[in-house]
Design a protein around this motif. Structure first.
Motif, PDB file in Angstrom:
ATOM      1  N   GLU A 113     -52.099  25.388   5.648  1.00  0.00           N
ATOM      2  CA  GLU A 113     -52.219  24.283   4.686  1.00  0.00           C
ATOM      3  C   GLU A 113     -51.891  24.790   3.277  1.00  0.00           C
ATOM      4  O   GLU A 113     -52.363  25.853   2.865  1.00  0.00           O
ATOM      5  N   TYR A 117     -61.339  27.779   6.009  1.00  0.00           N
ATOM      6  CA  TYR A 117     -61.149  29.216   5.792  1.00  0.00           C
ATOM      7  C   TYR A 117     -61.671  29.610   4.411  1.00  0.00           C
ATOM      8  O   TYR A 117     -61.367  28.949   3.418  1.00  0.00           O
ATOM      9  N   CYS A 169     -60.596  26.512   2.254  1.00  0.00           N
ATOM     10  CA  CYS A 169     -59.504  25.625   2.671  1.00  0.00           C
ATOM     11  C   CYS A 169     -60.070  24.253   3.049  1.00  0.00           C
ATOM     12  O   CYS A 169     -60.972  24.157   3.883  1.00  0.00           O
ATOM     13  N   CYS A 183     -54.512  28.326   8.616  1.00  0.00           N
ATOM     14  CA  CYS A 183     -53.915  27.097   9.159  1.00  0.00           C
ATOM     15  C   CYS A 183     -52.595  26.727   8.501  1.00  0.00           C
ATOM     16  O   CYS A 183     -51.922  25.796   8.939  1.00  0.00           O
ATOM     17  N   CYS A 217     -59.213  23.637   7.129  1.00  0.00           N
ATOM     18  CA  CYS A 217     -59.814  24.379   8.250  1.00  0.00           C
ATOM     19  C   CYS A 217     -61.091  25.119   7.869  1.00  0.00           C
ATOM     20  O   CYS A 217     -61.729  25.739   8.717  1.00  0.00           O
ATOM     21  N   CYS A 277     -52.918  28.608   3.012  1.00  0.00           N
ATOM     22  CA  CYS A 277     -54.043  29.111   3.800  1.00  0.00           C
ATOM     23  C   CYS A 277     -53.522  30.060   4.876  1.00  0.00           C
ATOM     24  O   CYS A 277     -52.667  29.682   5.674  1.00  0.00           O
TER      25      CYS A 277
HETATM   26 ZN   LIG Z   1     -56.835  26.449   6.332  1.00  0.00          ZN
END
Ligand SMILES: [Zn+2]
Length: 284
Positions: free
Chosen positions: A33, A52, A47, A31, A50, A28
């Motif tokens: 991730e 996204y 995501c 963040c 977060c 991501c």
């Molecule tokens: Zn994220």
């Protein structure tokens, strides 16, 4: 432990590590991730940590939005020319076409959402940043003219980083006026026009057909505006809010009607198309 330790340990499948495809994992950009790409796709490329909203190709967008097998592409062969003989433009176009499998940065066609028929366009950021050249403007306007002839509502998903495609010079800039005239035609003929602003929608596209919808939706966190944040900070000499030019900021300022998460987009469009169809039935 044998010489080489962990790194020389024989593997069960004949000493050869299983091939790991490069796109097995996706990181991501917001963040950090790391998700299984397959899981991320199941989550509509949002995501899980977060929220996204990853960028989508035009094909992915269409597939996520419309009823299965309902999309029928139009004007697939409309391609940009190189009217100025701009250095390296022809090669760039060819590379973008090979990479995306598209002729230009937007896909248009007939579709159905929850059974409601419409004409739909989805821009593709992966094709030269979704920039607007002669082909993109032509495809948008042809679709709008078709919508007027066939009395079908129009939904456009925008995605554009740099506005007009500079390699086509004035031919690109002219698309702003041309697509705006297309929207004016829809308004005059009372054909509903819904825009969904996705990340990013900027510059010439935002300053023309993207900001002229009867209803303007946006994906969460999308960057939406004309000139970028740096231009505002430097040239105007003012401190801009942290969320300047996000979908949420534009909603607060009245430029976006509603920020809609990707998971709710299809349902929201179906609801709007249903209301518009009902309204039309009453009017006739
Ligand atoms: Zn994220």
């Amino acid at each position: 432990m044998a010489r080489g330790g962990w790194f020389r340990r024989p593997l069960r499948n004949g000493n050869r590590p299983a091939p790991v495809p490069g796109d097995l994992w996706t990181k991501c950009p917001r963040c950090g991730e790391i998700s299984f790409t397959r899981d991320l796709e199941r989550n509509l490329k949002v995501c899980p940590k977060c929220g996204y909203h990853h960028k989508l190709t035009a094909r992915e967008r269409i597939q996520m939005t419309v009823d299965p097998d309902s999309f029928e592409e139009i004007d697939a062969g409309v391609c940009s020319l190189d009217p100025l003989g701009f250095p390296e433009y022809a090669e760039k176009l060819m590379r973008a076409q090979q990479a995306t499998g598209l002729c230009d940065a937007i896909v248009t066609g007939y579709a159905r959402i929850e059974g409601y028929p419409l004409l739909l366009a989805a821009a593709d950021f992966a094709f030269m940043g979704g920039s607007m050249g002669g082909a993109l403007g032509e495809k948008v306007v042809r679709m709008m003219e078709r919508a007027v002839r066939e009395r079908l509502p129009v939904v456009v998903f925008t995605a554009n980083g740099g506005g007009a495609r500079m390699q086509e010079g004035l031919f690109s800039l002219m698309q702003m006026a041309k697509t705006s005239a297309g929207v004016a035609l829809l308004h005059r003929e009372a054909v509903p026009y819904i825009v969904v602003l996705t990340d990013p929608t900027m510059a010439g596209v935002y300053a023309s057909f993207a900001s002229l919808g009867d209803i303007i939706l946006a994906e969460p966190g999308a960057t939406i505006g004309f000139a970028g944040r740096r231009v505002g900070n430097q040239d105007l000499g003012v401190k801009l809010p942290d969320d300047f030019q996000t979908a949420e900021f534009q909603q607060r300022c009245g430029m976006v009607d509603r920020v809609v998460p990707r998971r709710e987009m299809r349902g929201t469009l179906a609801l709007l198309l249903g209301l518009l169809a009902e309204e039309r039935a009453h009017a006739e």
